[in-house]
Design a protein around this motif. Sequence first.
Motif, PDB file in Angstrom:
ATOM      1  N   ASP A 101       0.864  -1.183   0.000  1.00 35.98           N
ATOM      2  CA  ASP A 101       0.000   0.000   0.000  1.00 35.98           C
ATOM      3  C   ASP A 101       0.897   1.228   0.000  1.00 35.98           C
ATOM      4  O   ASP A 101       1.725   1.394   0.897  1.00 35.98           O
ATOM      5  N   CYS A 102       0.715   2.074  -0.992  1.00 36.42           N
ATOM      6  CA  CYS A 102       1.621   3.207  -1.167  1.00 36.42           C
ATOM      7  C   CYS A 102       0.852   4.510  -1.366  1.00 36.42           C
ATOM      8  O   CYS A 102      -0.182   4.535  -2.044  1.00 36.42           O
ATOM      9  N   ASP A 103       1.367   5.566  -0.772  1.00 41.98           N
ATOM     10  CA  ASP A 103       0.978   6.938  -1.085  1.00 41.98           C
ATOM     11  C   ASP A 103       2.065   7.506  -1.971  1.00 41.98           C
ATOM     12  O   ASP A 103       3.261   7.366  -1.665  1.00 41.98           O
ATOM     13  N   VAL A 104       1.680   8.138  -3.046  1.00 41.22           N
ATOM     14  CA  VAL A 104       2.655   8.653  -4.002  1.00 41.22           C
ATOM     15  C   VAL A 104       2.300  10.094  -4.356  1.00 41.22           C
ATOM     16  O   VAL A 104       1.130  10.417  -4.573  1.00 41.22           O
ATOM     17  N   VAL A 105       3.305  10.952  -4.399  1.00 40.26           N
ATOM     18  CA  VAL A 105       3.158  12.327  -4.868  1.00 40.26           C
ATOM     19  C   VAL A 105       3.794  12.416  -6.245  1.00 40.26           C
ATOM     20  O   VAL A 105       4.951  12.033  -6.430  1.00 40.26           O
ATOM     21  N   LEU A 106       3.017  12.894  -7.230  1.00 45.60           N
ATOM     22  CA  LEU A 106       3.521  13.070  -8.579  1.00 45.60           C
ATOM     23  C   LEU A 106       3.338  14.524  -9.002  1.00 45.60           C
ATOM     24  O   LEU A 106       2.399  15.197  -8.534  1.00 45.60           O
ATOM     25  N   LYS A 107       4.191  14.978  -9.892  1.00 44.97           N
ATOM     26  CA  LYS A 107       4.076  16.311 -10.467  1.00 44.97           C
ATOM     27  C   LYS A 107       3.881  16.160 -11.973  1.00 44.97           C
ATOM     28  O   LYS A 107       4.534  15.333 -12.608  1.00 44.97           O
ATOM     29  N   ARG A 108       2.981  16.973 -12.520  1.00 40.72           N
ATOM     30  CA  ARG A 108       2.860  17.039 -13.974  1.00 40.72           C
ATOM     31  C   ARG A 108       3.457  18.365 -14.420  1.00 40.72           C
ATOM     32  O   ARG A 108       2.907  19.430 -14.154  1.00 40.72           O
TER      33      ARG A 108
END
Length: 378
Positions: free
Chosen positions: A108-115
Amino acid sequence: MNPLGITVVLGLLAGVWAQINVVRPQCDSPEAEEAALVARDYLNTQHTHGYKYALNRIEDIKIHTKPDGDNTYMLEIELLETDCHVLDPTPLANCTVRPKILTAVEGDCDVVLKRVGGALTVTAFKCKTEESTEDLCVGCHTLLPLNDTTALEFVQASLATFNNMTVNGTYTVMEVGRMSSQVVSGGPIYFAEYVVVEANCIDDACVPLNDTMAARGICTAKGLTTDHTVDCKMFLTLMPVVDVNSTAALAMPPTVHIHTGSLTPMHGLRHHKLTTLHDPHLSGLLSESAESAEVVPVAPTVVDAGVASAPAADPASPTAADPAPPANTGSASDSSASAEVPVVVVKRDVPAPAIVDAVTQTDPIALVPVCPGRVRFF
């Protein structure tokens, strides 16, 4: 504060909210799917031990939008362990997710991504990895600690059998992937998966070849120390990569730690964990692996002109008017077990540089919750 000061403050606040807004697309929308697959692939590249992981479910997604298009994605995903080792060049789409009866491992992962400029990149993540014990039964395989003495003796015995059958080269253990046992009539039998690498051996001492061309593979063994079967599949040593000019190149295999002595430094662990944390400076935005509440700014709800506006509550936060949460679906994520207020997304034009997807609550019974998304495996 005089009326002019109040007006200035409200104007500044309105400008801030106009610049940064929170959008909650459906978890099964193309935009959420794109972000989840980018996150999955990135996490697999960071995972240098054990096995590749496949996407099972998108638990939640929030997008912090900006007028310049440089948006931030807050993503919660559930992953499942496959039978492909991280060194195996087999495409993930061709890897098999382990069934629960063989003790599946869930991430189970929380991920922060930027576009930025249209491209999605991962900037931070936090993961927790757990065994699935829901469908275990009497007589089922039971995972053993990676430093189990008897099981490691079985690994060495099966490797000796493989080396005796091999004409060209001798191999040593590079990494133990998993070990398990099954109780049958007459006692337990063992199952083991381990990565081997070509080595120079003098008497009983083997030194792995420090060469990118050294053969590597994964072995599966079953039985007892004195009576077993073993089968090994060699990996491609160099994997072709196509560059931007469409010319073929050769890439070095991923680096995996070579175990010595007891074969594994993992004490008491039954499986290889995903990399736990990346970029702790953003850990306040990540809640899943810490099992804590997420604290992020949420923009006020945008409504039609002439209608009073009020700050929008985060659908993940319970209120007295919220419906009761649904029963647990069996997901490893605690946050996925809590229900969100069903919503619909309506486009509205607002007098601000950005167009915001306003969230409007209507009859909860008539609406379908946007998250979590569909379950792909179990």
